[in-house]
Design a protein around this motif. Sequence first.
Motif, PDB file in Angstrom:
ATOM      1  N   ASP A 150       0.849  -1.200   0.000  1.00 55.19           N
ATOM      2  CA  ASP A 150       0.000   0.000   0.000  1.00 55.19           C
ATOM      3  C   ASP A 150       0.880   1.244   0.000  1.00 55.19           C
ATOM      4  OD1 ASP A 150      -2.036  -1.850   0.388  1.00 55.19           O
ATOM      5  OD2 ASP A 150      -2.345  -1.305   2.486  1.00 55.19           O
ATOM      6  N   PHE A 151       1.856   1.249   0.887  1.00 59.09           N
ATOM      7  CA  PHE A 151       2.742   2.405   1.011  1.00 59.09           C
ATOM      8  C   PHE A 151       3.532   2.618  -0.272  1.00 59.09           C
ATOM      9  CE2 PHE A 151       2.812   1.074   5.706  1.00 59.09           C
ATOM     10  CZ  PHE A 151       1.593   1.680   5.919  1.00 59.09           C
ATOM     11  N   ALA A 174      -4.976   9.391  -6.743  1.00 54.28           N
ATOM     12  CA  ALA A 174      -3.572   9.002  -6.606  1.00 54.28           C
ATOM     13  C   ALA A 174      -2.752  10.131  -5.976  1.00 54.28           C
ATOM     14  CB  ALA A 174      -3.001   8.611  -7.964  1.00 54.28           C
ATOM     15  N   LEU A 175      -2.976  11.347  -6.421  1.00 58.41           N
ATOM     16  CA  LEU A 175      -2.229  12.487  -5.893  1.00 58.41           C
ATOM     17  C   LEU A 175      -2.552  12.736  -4.423  1.00 58.41           C
ATOM     18  CD1 LEU A 175      -0.256  14.808  -6.407  1.00 58.41           C
ATOM     19  CD2 LEU A 175      -2.217  16.183  -7.156  1.00 58.41           C
ATOM     20  N   GLN A 231       0.115  12.625  -1.434  1.00 63.79           N
ATOM     21  CA  GLN A 231       0.337  13.796  -0.584  1.00 63.79           C
ATOM     22  C   GLN A 231       0.067  13.480   0.882  1.00 63.79           C
ATOM     23  OE1 GLN A 231      -2.169  16.696  -2.546  1.00 63.79           O
ATOM     24  NE2 GLN A 231      -0.471  17.437  -3.801  1.00 63.79           N
ATOM     25  N   ARG A 232      -0.995  12.727   1.128  1.00 59.49           N
ATOM     26  CA  ARG A 232      -1.314  12.401   2.521  1.00 59.49           C
ATOM     27  C   ARG A 232      -0.241  11.490   3.119  1.00 59.49           C
ATOM     28  NH1 ARG A 232      -7.334  11.041   4.306  1.00 59.49           N
ATOM     29  NH2 ARG A 232      -7.628  12.884   3.002  1.00 59.49           N
ATOM     30  N   TYR A 233       0.233  10.532   2.316  1.00 59.80           N
ATOM     31  CA  TYR A 233       1.314   9.663   2.799  1.00 59.80           C
ATOM     32  C   TYR A 233       2.530  10.512   3.176  1.00 59.80           C
ATOM     33  CZ  TYR A 233       4.886   6.115   3.113  1.00 59.80           C
ATOM     34  OH  TYR A 233       5.903   5.326   3.570  1.00 59.80           O
ATOM     35  N   ARG A 234       2.919  11.402   2.296  1.00 59.31           N
ATOM     36  CA  ARG A 234       4.084  12.254   2.572  1.00 59.31           C
ATOM     37  C   ARG A 234       3.861  13.111   3.818  1.00 59.31           C
ATOM     38  NH1 ARG A 234       5.361  14.203  -3.592  1.00 59.31           N
ATOM     39  NH2 ARG A 234       6.514  12.355  -4.203  1.00 59.31           N
ATOM     40  N   SER A 270       4.516   5.854  -4.988  1.00 62.71           N
ATOM     41  CA  SER A 270       4.680   5.860  -6.445  1.00 62.71           C
ATOM     42  C   SER A 270       3.643   6.703  -7.165  1.00 62.71           C
ATOM     43  CB  SER A 270       4.606   4.431  -6.983  1.00 62.71           C
ATOM     44  OG  SER A 270       5.635   3.654  -6.431  1.00 62.71           O
ATOM     45  N   GLY A 271       2.617   7.137  -6.450  1.00 63.12           N
ATOM     46  CA  GLY A 271       1.568   7.936  -7.080  1.00 63.12           C
ATOM     47  C   GLY A 271       0.545   7.094  -7.811  1.00 63.12           C
ATOM     48  N   CYS A 272       0.338   5.874  -7.346  1.00 63.72           N
ATOM     49  CA  CYS A 272      -0.660   4.977  -7.945  1.00 63.72           C
ATOM     50  C   CYS A 272      -2.033   5.230  -7.341  1.00 63.72           C
ATOM     51  CB  CYS A 272      -0.299   3.516  -7.667  1.00 63.72           C
ATOM     52  SG  CYS A 272       1.235   2.984  -8.408  1.00 63.72           S
TER      53      CYS A 272
END
Length: 94
Positions: free
Chosen positions: A5-6, A64-65, A69-72, A11-13
Amino acid sequence: ICHRDFEGFISGCAVIKPRMDHLETWPPLYEDGKTMVTVDWDMSDLEETVDWLLQHDDERQAIALEGQQRYRQYMTGESAADKFVSRFVDIVEG
């Protein structure tokens, strides 16, 4: 929830996963239709979901974006450590 998932977020998937609405997760990476897309656990709607995503470029890219962004924001951003510590303290102090 797994490292794949991460990797997808990084990767922006457009991440596709079985429904997760029975779980409360933190950080809030798994928001159906906003950061990822869900399918039924029996995968009966997987083909339909993939077809929809392929036909809706703007929506797929936005999902995807936002996931990326939330992950980052929660995992690698400047304030990621502070957010983690704050969440941990909230849990401990109850």
